[in-house]
Design a protein around this motif. Structure first.
Motif, mmCIF file in Angstrom:
data_model
loop_
_atom_site.group_PDB
_atom_site.id
_atom_site.type_symbol
_atom_site.label_atom_id
_atom_site.label_comp_id
_atom_site.label_asym_id
_atom_site.label_seq_id
_atom_site.Cartn_x
_atom_site.Cartn_y
_atom_site.Cartn_z
ATOM 1 N N GLU A 252 -6.812 -9.617 6.734
ATOM 2 C CA GLU A 252 -6.345 -10.475 5.766
ATOM 3 C C GLU A 252 -7.381 -10.636 4.541
ATOM 4 O OE1 GLU A 252 -3.587 -12.647 4.036
ATOM 5 O OE2 GLU A 252 -3.434 -11.710 6.182
ATOM 6 N N THR A 253 -8.715 -10.465 5.042
ATOM 7 C CA THR A 253 -9.890 -10.856 4.008
ATOM 8 C C THR A 253 -9.676 -9.587 2.937
ATOM 9 O OG1 THR A 253 -11.345 -11.406 5.584
ATOM 10 C CG2 THR A 253 -12.391 -10.568 3.693
ATOM 11 N N PHE A 254 -9.327 -8.318 3.558
ATOM 12 C CA PHE A 254 -9.149 -7.227 2.540
ATOM 13 C C PHE A 254 -7.726 -7.033 1.778
ATOM 14 C CE2 PHE A 254 -12.736 -5.687 5.281
ATOM 15 C CZ PHE A 254 -13.694 -5.967 4.321
ATOM 16 N N ARG A 255 -6.833 -7.821 2.131
ATOM 17 C CA ARG A 255 -5.298 -7.825 1.688
ATOM 18 C C ARG A 255 -5.419 -8.025 0.160
ATOM 19 N NH1 ARG A 255 -1.162 -7.503 4.310
ATOM 20 N NH2 ARG A 255 -1.918 -8.420 5.992
ATOM 21 N N GLY A 256 -4.655 -7.159 -0.568
ATOM 22 C CA GLY A 256 -4.702 -7.289 -1.998
ATOM 23 C C GLY A 256 -5.729 -6.726 -2.824
ATOM 24 N N THR A 257 -6.861 -6.242 -1.984
ATOM 25 C CA THR A 257 -7.919 -5.596 -2.597
ATOM 26 C C THR A 257 -8.074 -4.379 -2.670
ATOM 27 O OG1 THR A 257 -9.477 -5.550 -0.723
ATOM 28 C CG2 THR A 257 -9.221 -7.555 -1.816
ATOM 29 N N PRO A 258 -9.032 -3.571 -3.277
ATOM 30 C CA PRO A 258 -9.145 -2.021 -3.225
ATOM 31 C C PRO A 258 -9.150 -1.632 -1.705
ATOM 32 C CG PRO A 258 -10.461 -3.026 -5.042
ATOM 33 C CD PRO A 258 -9.884 -4.151 -4.192
ATOM 34 N N TYR A 259 -9.716 -2.247 -0.855
ATOM 35 C CA TYR A 259 -10.059 -2.086 0.511
ATOM 36 C C TYR A 259 -9.031 -2.395 1.436
ATOM 37 C CZ TYR A 259 -14.467 -2.832 -2.102
ATOM 38 O OH TYR A 259 -15.361 -2.625 -3.142
ATOM 39 N N ASP A 260 -7.842 -2.868 1.048
ATOM 40 C CA ASP A 260 -6.626 -3.206 1.755
ATOM 41 C C ASP A 260 -6.343 -2.331 2.881
ATOM 42 O OD1 ASP A 260 -4.356 -3.885 2.929
ATOM 43 O OD2 ASP A 260 -3.522 -4.839 0.933
ATOM 44 N N THR A 261 -6.418 -2.667 4.230
ATOM 45 C CA THR A 261 -6.056 -1.993 5.185
ATOM 46 C C THR A 261 -4.901 -1.329 5.400
ATOM 47 O OG1 THR A 261 -5.631 -3.816 6.746
ATOM 48 C CG2 THR A 261 -8.183 -3.291 6.676
ATOM 49 N N GLY A 262 -3.638 -2.211 4.783
ATOM 50 C CA GLY A 262 -2.463 -1.637 4.911
ATOM 51 C C GLY A 262 -1.764 -2.188 6.333
ATOM 52 N N LEU A 263 -2.576 -2.820 7.320
ATOM 53 C CA LEU A 263 -2.029 -3.098 8.567
ATOM 54 C C LEU A 263 -1.064 -4.396 8.683
ATOM 55 C CD1 LEU A 263 -5.104 -2.532 10.877
ATOM 56 C CD2 LEU A 263 -3.677 -0.791 9.886
ATOM 57 N N ASP A 264 -0.077 -4.185 9.484
ATOM 58 C CA ASP A 264 0.961 -5.264 9.628
ATOM 59 C C ASP A 264 0.487 -6.512 10.172
ATOM 60 O OD1 ASP A 264 3.113 -6.619 10.128
ATOM 61 O OD2 ASP A 264 4.399 -4.962 10.671
ATOM 62 N N GLN A 265 0.504 -7.704 9.678
ATOM 63 C CA GLN A 265 -0.142 -8.846 10.486
ATOM 64 C C GLN A 265 0.982 -9.322 11.178
ATOM 65 O OE1 GLN A 265 -3.001 -10.231 10.812
ATOM 66 N NE2 GLN A 265 -3.818 -10.595 8.852
ATOM 67 N N GLN A 266 2.352 -9.136 11.233
ATOM 68 C CA GLN A 266 3.443 -9.301 12.230
ATOM 69 C C GLN A 266 3.061 -8.831 13.301
ATOM 70 O OE1 GLN A 266 5.375 -12.141 12.156
ATOM 71 N NE2 GLN A 266 5.376 -11.601 14.291
ATOM 72 N N LEU A 267 2.750 -7.393 13.407
ATOM 73 C CA LEU A 267 2.601 -6.685 14.460
ATOM 74 C C LEU A 267 1.156 -6.920 15.279
ATOM 75 C CD1 LEU A 267 3.674 -4.309 16.167
ATOM 76 C CD2 LEU A 267 2.382 -2.741 14.717
ATOM 77 N N LEU A 268 0.334 -7.342 14.510
ATOM 78 C CA LEU A 268 -1.010 -7.728 14.972
ATOM 79 C C LEU A 268 -0.899 -9.236 15.806
ATOM 80 C CD1 LEU A 268 -3.798 -6.887 12.232
ATOM 81 C CD2 LEU A 268 -3.286 -5.552 14.401
ATOM 82 N N ALA A 269 0.121 -9.853 15.406
ATOM 83 C CA ALA A 269 0.365 -11.256 15.727
ATOM 84 C C ALA A 269 0.865 -11.133 17.102
ATOM 85 C CB ALA A 269 1.158 -12.079 14.871
ATOM 86 N N ASP A 270 1.798 -10.081 17.348
ATOM 87 C CA ASP A 270 2.463 -9.716 18.688
ATOM 88 C C ASP A 270 1.469 -9.445 19.840
ATOM 89 O OD1 ASP A 270 4.943 -10.250 17.325
ATOM 90 O OD2 ASP A 270 5.503 -8.210 17.051
ATOM 91 N N ILE A 271 0.379 -8.612 19.142
ATOM 92 C CA ILE A 271 -0.657 -7.862 19.915
ATOM 93 C C ILE A 271 -1.461 -9.374 20.520
ATOM 94 C CG2 ILE A 271 -2.560 -6.520 20.085
ATOM 95 C CD1 ILE A 271 -1.141 -4.661 18.050
ATOM 96 N N CYS A 272 -1.780 -10.172 19.442
ATOM 97 C CA CYS A 272 -2.547 -11.462 19.762
ATOM 98 C C CYS A 272 -1.927 -12.431 20.927
ATOM 99 C CB CYS A 272 -2.559 -12.179 18.521
ATOM 100 S SG CYS A 272 -3.338 -13.922 18.554
ATOM 101 N N GLU A 273 -0.806 -12.363 20.710
ATOM 102 C CA GLU A 273 0.119 -13.053 21.654
ATOM 103 C C GLU A 273 0.041 -12.567 22.898
ATOM 104 O OE1 GLU A 273 4.763 -14.253 21.869
ATOM 105 O OE2 GLU A 273 3.931 -14.470 19.903
#
Length: 470
Positions: A252-273
């Motif tokens: 989230e920190t790097f979202r929208g910056t030149p360093y954006d990881t491009g990872l999907d937060q929804q998928l990460l939320a499922d893994i977090c769950e």
């Protein structure tokens, strides 16, 4: 206005290794890992760290699992993601140096069983102790990442780090990791260090730190802005405290910056769950101690890794000398200085810490000395950045002549002997390596495995007899 160049930061996920090693005493089982592998494989991580470090010992000793079997199962599940391990140079995953033939064989078997990236470090940053592992990794077409054990002290100047990075590149490494095991690297120091390393090497730079001192996420931010290519993070249920910064937070920190990881937060939320109940269960059972989830600023004050702090406490508890904790903490930097100012990481952290405890509780410095302290002062672990305190060295080793060569040069080939000793238990080539690293623990595991197999065989025979009575 010129467009800012995009430089997405890559993520190494540590939840299957360092995160549970730091918070749950490495007790996550393979069975707990496998159901989430498919989702983790879809994230697009640079790599998943899942093996090495203490996982090997914990599998055999506490979980009654074959670590090689775990690796093969994870390899089957991770079809698109690189798997990474931590490797203690000439110590492999143990606490003493092994002969080159054992190191080479271990690297070969790790890669053939599914490891892509081997992170290789030495507790003294003595590059001679990394040569064999790096060469073996190159030979097996693996990715050899050499880790610098980060620490503070007079000897550890920016020039020191730049010079050692250049030597690592010349050695044939594929990338460099700044391994900040104690959480000592502060944000602006990280910016300075990464900038300096980028000047002296073309290799990609990975930063690994722990949240122990409370600054790790900010440290990652400044390091990435300075050109750091890869950061190590852990899924939030097993992040922070003595573990790593949280994966989702850094994404989230790097979202929208030149360093954006491009990872999907929804998928990460499922893994977090998926990992949340594992965390809840560990808190309930006491496996996860809330104490390790807080900020411990003493880490910066005494340069002591979080795991080492808890070790010191338990040693003092055992000796019924808990009131001497502060005294021991103050003794640690003094012992470290006597021992040539090594970074405090396994096994040097345990050696320095135990010696500090003995110095305080015996009432006289170096009156009682561990055999490991003697080994360090004999040069058996390699060369320290600064010389030893000559008076202390004399008191501990007397008139013995310390060694100055690469310690493994004095160790003859060991594999044939291990093969012989392990022959009666051997069911796969890899068993010899399990035995080489942890003889007593491996033997106990082999006996357990045999008993389980006998049980299964006799149960199958019973079933067959009932189905087809003679």
């Amino acid at each position: 206005m010129a467009e800012i160049e995009k430089k997405p930061v890559k993520i190494v996920e540590t939840v299957l290794r360092d995160a549970h090693q730091s918070l749950l005493a490495t007790r996550m089982t393979t069975e707990q890992m496998l159901p989430i592998v498919d989702k983790m494989d879809r994230v697009g991580y640079h790599a998943v760290e899942c093996w090495g470090g203490a996982t090997f010992d914990a599998c055999l000793r506490f979980l009654k699992e074959d670590p090689w079997d775990r690796l093969r199962k994870l390899r089957d599940g991770f079809k698109n993601t690189k798997l990474q391990m931590l490797f203690r140079g000439q110590n492999i995953l143990g606490y003493n140096h092994y002969a080159d033939d054992v190191v080479e064989y271990f690297v070969q078997k790790s890669i053939s069983n599914g490891i892509d990236i081997i992170r290789i470090f030495d507790c003294l940053n003595d590059l001679r102790n990394l040569q064999t592992a790096v060469k073996a990794c190159n030979k097996e077409k693996g990715h050899a990442q050499v880790a610098l054990s980060y620490t503070l002290g007079d000897a550890y100047t920016l020039d020191y780090w730049k010079e050692i990075a250049k030597r690592i590149e010349d050695m044939g490494a594929d990338s460099i990791c700044i391994k900040d095991m104690a959480g000592l690297l502060t944000p602006y120091a990280a910016q300075e260090l990464v900038t300096a390393l980028k000047e002296s090497t073309h290799l990609p730079i990975d930063l690994h730190t722990h949240y122990t001192s409370g600054v790790a996420s900010m440290t990652y931010l400044k390091a990435v802005e300075a050109g750091c290519d890869i950061i190590d993070t852990a899924m939030s249920p097993l992040a922070l405290g003595t573990s790593q910064p949280a994966t989702e937070v850094m994404v989230e920190t790097f979202r929208g910056t030149p360093y954006d990881t491009g990872l999907d937060q929804q998928l990460l939320a499922d893994i977090c769950e998926y990992f949340t109940p594992i965390r809840e269960q560990a808190l309930k059972s006491g496996l996860l101690n809330p104490k390790v989830l807080g900020v411990n600023i003493k880490t910066l004050q005494y340069q002591v890794p979080g795991g080492m702090l808890s070790n010191l406490l338990s040693q003092l508890k055992e000796a019924k000398q808990e009131s001497k904790f502060t005294e021991v903490l103050e003794e640690v930097p003094r012992v470290r200085k006597d021992f040539g100012e090594p970074p405090l990481v396994t096994p040097s952290s345990q050696i320095v810490g135990t010696q500090a405890v003995l110095n305080v509780i015996s009432g006289e410095r170096y009156k009682m000395v561990t055999k490991e302290s003697k080994k360090i002062l004999m040069g058996e672990f390699g060369q320290t950045v600064k010389p030893f305190n000559p008076e202390v060295q004399k008191k501990v080793i007397g008139d013995e002549t310390p060694i100055t060569c690469r310690p493994a040069d004095l160790i003859p080939p060991q594999l044939p002997q291990f093969e012989k000793e392990c022959a009666q238990w051997k069911q796969q080539d890899e068993d010899v390596l399990s035995y080489a690293l942890f003889p007593a623990v491996a033997k106990e595991f082999f006996q357990y495995r045999e008993a389980q197999q006998t049980k299964v065989d006799s149960a199958a025979a019973d079933t067959a007899n009932k189905a087809y009575p003679v």
